[in-house]
Write an enzyme that holds these catalytic residues in place. Structure first.
Site, mmCIF file in Angstrom:
data_model
loop_
_atom_site.group_PDB
_atom_site.id
_atom_site.type_symbol
_atom_site.label_atom_id
_atom_site.label_comp_id
_atom_site.label_asym_id
_atom_site.label_seq_id
_atom_site.Cartn_x
_atom_site.Cartn_y
_atom_site.Cartn_z
ATOM 1 N N GLU A 261 -3.569 -3.605 1.701
ATOM 2 C CA GLU A 261 -3.227 -3.191 0.347
ATOM 3 C C GLU A 261 -1.870 -3.766 -0.039
ATOM 4 O OE1 GLU A 261 -3.435 1.076 0.403
ATOM 5 O OE2 GLU A 261 -5.610 1.122 0.690
ATOM 6 N N HIS A 279 -5.656 3.544 -4.165
ATOM 7 C CA HIS A 279 -5.138 4.527 -3.211
ATOM 8 C C HIS A 279 -4.521 5.726 -3.934
ATOM 9 C CE1 HIS A 279 -3.752 4.691 1.233
ATOM 10 N NE2 HIS A 279 -3.944 5.919 0.774
#
Length: 527
Positions: A261, A279
């Protein structure tokens, strides 16, 4: 007056307990440089952080007055735990604060996935009204498979039942009795995969769960099933998921997390069947407030000499006690780790027995370490020396410690026994003078094994040629045997063979060993 340094942006309402405390001076400086941090911590009694600030060994050693580090969240990767422990600094975190937010986000993703809500809205933004293209499915009477039935998994199950879904769950600590109490069905991982119309994962990311949902797992699922991950990136093998969606095996996926990420360029995001968020599982006002509140109360409690709810590192013990028990730390943890990898079923009870030199010692720290070794197989680093008992209690596992005069001929002996819903297994170990930790008994079999490296545990019938066939098969797969120990109780009866090998056994080799006529069970593990 206690000086508390707040280094990262935290909810003001969450840290209200610190701001309102008459004996606390709260210093908020979320934008300080590393050099400024080193200066500021010199007089701090406590530090509060999220994930932004790196609390390094250097920072801790500059903080001569430091008593506690609070992490407003779960992970403590940004804190040097070894340095904190060595310097007598307690680390606390807030593991419960985002339970509701993550469960609710999972349900939001579940419903959006079922009804194609993000895709339909995107088309409306492009001024296209396409009702027929976005026909969804109802949740009623569908089966939700939950892999990982901890706090978040249970909350998701409650909400899914409200939608009149059938819920089947798998967790290494979940028994049928516990599942019945929660109103869900209990299944093995394979059964959950096979039954699920929707599959959601709620496990930590550890060695045991890395790519848990891989190509083989996906092939077990129903054609047209859907997959969700609001837990940790890496639990689902992303290439396998991509291929399964492209082939039509999987109808769609909802992802809040990715292996790497940010994931703005990920190929999964090119598929119209995939919906995703960046997220956001813990990103609610309430969750941010909750984690800050939880850690604030723990910090104040410790500063005032009380007991904290969520310690992360090992508490300090007297130097005299530490000197006596520290040689047994590795032995206790390795015995627990070994036994957890050979026992089958959901854990219900752990019994730890001490004898010989250990009779007059305070062995509670050793029991904690043994329980940590047992639980880490399934929970990873979230369980530690301090929270091992509470974690076990939360999972419904009973821990008992016993002292015994029976040493079986050894100067000292640690025996761990695990009871599950399927079986009872035990392992015993000792410290041999000058030779270190040894496993000296597995169940009823006497052996002599160093508890480290790559091990193969083979249960077999004591027949001529069995050992030779094992050696030849390993040689055929280019696996070198470093040591071999065989234990038996009677001639020609059941026996156990434990091998130390130079590299991990591959699945094809393990399958070949399992096909040997005399072999009943093969288990491979790494310590």
């Amino acid at each position: 007056m206690y000086r508390v340094l707040i280094c990262d942006p935290l909810s003001e309402e969450g840290i209200r307990p610190l701001l309102d405390a008459e004996d606390v001076e709260a210093v908020m400086n979320p934008s300080m440089s590393y050099e400024e941090l080193l200066k500021e911590v010199s007089s701090a009694h406590a530090i509060l952080v999220r994930s932004q600030t790196q609390v390094t060994r250097e920072v801790i050693e500059h903080a001569k007055e430091l008593k506690v580090i609070g992490r407003a969240g779960v992970g403590v990767d940004n804190i040097d735990l070894d340095a904190a422990t060595e310097n007598g600094v307690v680390v606390v975190n807030a593991p419960d604060g985002n339970t509701i937010s993550t469960a609710e986000h999972t349900m939001a993703m579940l419903m959006s996935l079922a009804r194609n809500i993000p895709q339909a809205y995107h088309q409306l933004q492009n001024k296209r009204w396409e009702r027929k293209k976005f026909v969804g499915v109802e949740l009623k009477n569908k089966t939700l498979g939950i892999v990982g039935f901890g706090r978040i998994g249970k909350e998701v199950a409650q909400r899914a039942k409200g939608h009149r879904m059938n819920v089947v769950a798998f967790d290494p600590f979940l028994t049928k009795e516990k599942a019945d109490k929660s109103g869900v069905s209990h299944g093995s991982l394979q059964e959950v995969l096979q039954q699920a119309d929707f599959l959601t994962v709620h496990t930590p990311l550890i060695e045991e769960t890395k790519h848990l949902i891989d190509r083989e797992a996906i092939q077990l699922m129903k054609p047209g099933a859907r997959i969700l991950n609001c837990a940790r990136g890496g639990i689902i093998e992303e290439d396998a998921l991509y291929e399964a969606i492209k082939s039509g095996k999987i109808a769609g996926a909802a992802l809040d997390v990715f292996e790497e990420e940010p994931a703005t360029e990920h190929k999964l995001l090119t598929l119209p069947e995939v919906i995703a968020t960046p997220h956001l599982g813990a990103s609610t006002i309430e969750a941010q407030e909750n984690v800050a509140t939880d850690v604030s109360y723990d910090v104040m409690e410790l500063l005032r000499g009380g007991t904290v709810k969520h310690p992360v590192n090992m508490p300090s013990v007297s130097p005299e006690t530490m000197e006596k028990i520290s040689p047994y730390f590795q032995l206790s943890e390795r015995l627990g780790a070994f036994l957890s990898r050979v026992v089958e079923g959901a854990l219900e009870r752990v019994n730890v027995y001490y004898s010989g030199d250990l009779l007059d010692m305070d062995t509670m720290p050793l029991t904690r370490i043994a329980v940590k070794g047992i639980l880490q197989r399934h929970i990873g680093d979230r369980v530690n020396d301090v929270n091992a008992f509470k974690t076990a209690s939360d999972k419904g596992i009973i821990i008992n410690e016993h002292k015994s005069t029976s040493t079986k001929g050894f100067t000292n002996l640690v025996t761990i026994e695990i009871e599950t819903d399927e079986e009872k297994r035990s392992v015993a170990g000792t410290l041999l003078n000058g030779l270190g930790a040894r496993i000296v008994q597995l169940d009823q079999y006497s052996i002599d094994v160093i508890p480290e490296g790559h091990l193969v545990v083979i249960h077999h019938r004591d027949q001529p040629g069995a050992i030779g066939r094992v050696g030849n098969l390993l040689a055929d797969h280019h696996v070198n045997i470093a040591t071999m120990q065989v234990g038996r109780t009677i001639l020609g009866g059941d026996a156990v063979m434990i091998l130390t090998i130079d590299k991990e056994v591959e699945a094809v080799c393990k399958d070949a060993l399992s096909q040997v006529a005399e072999i009943n069970k093969v288990q491979c593990l790494t310590l």
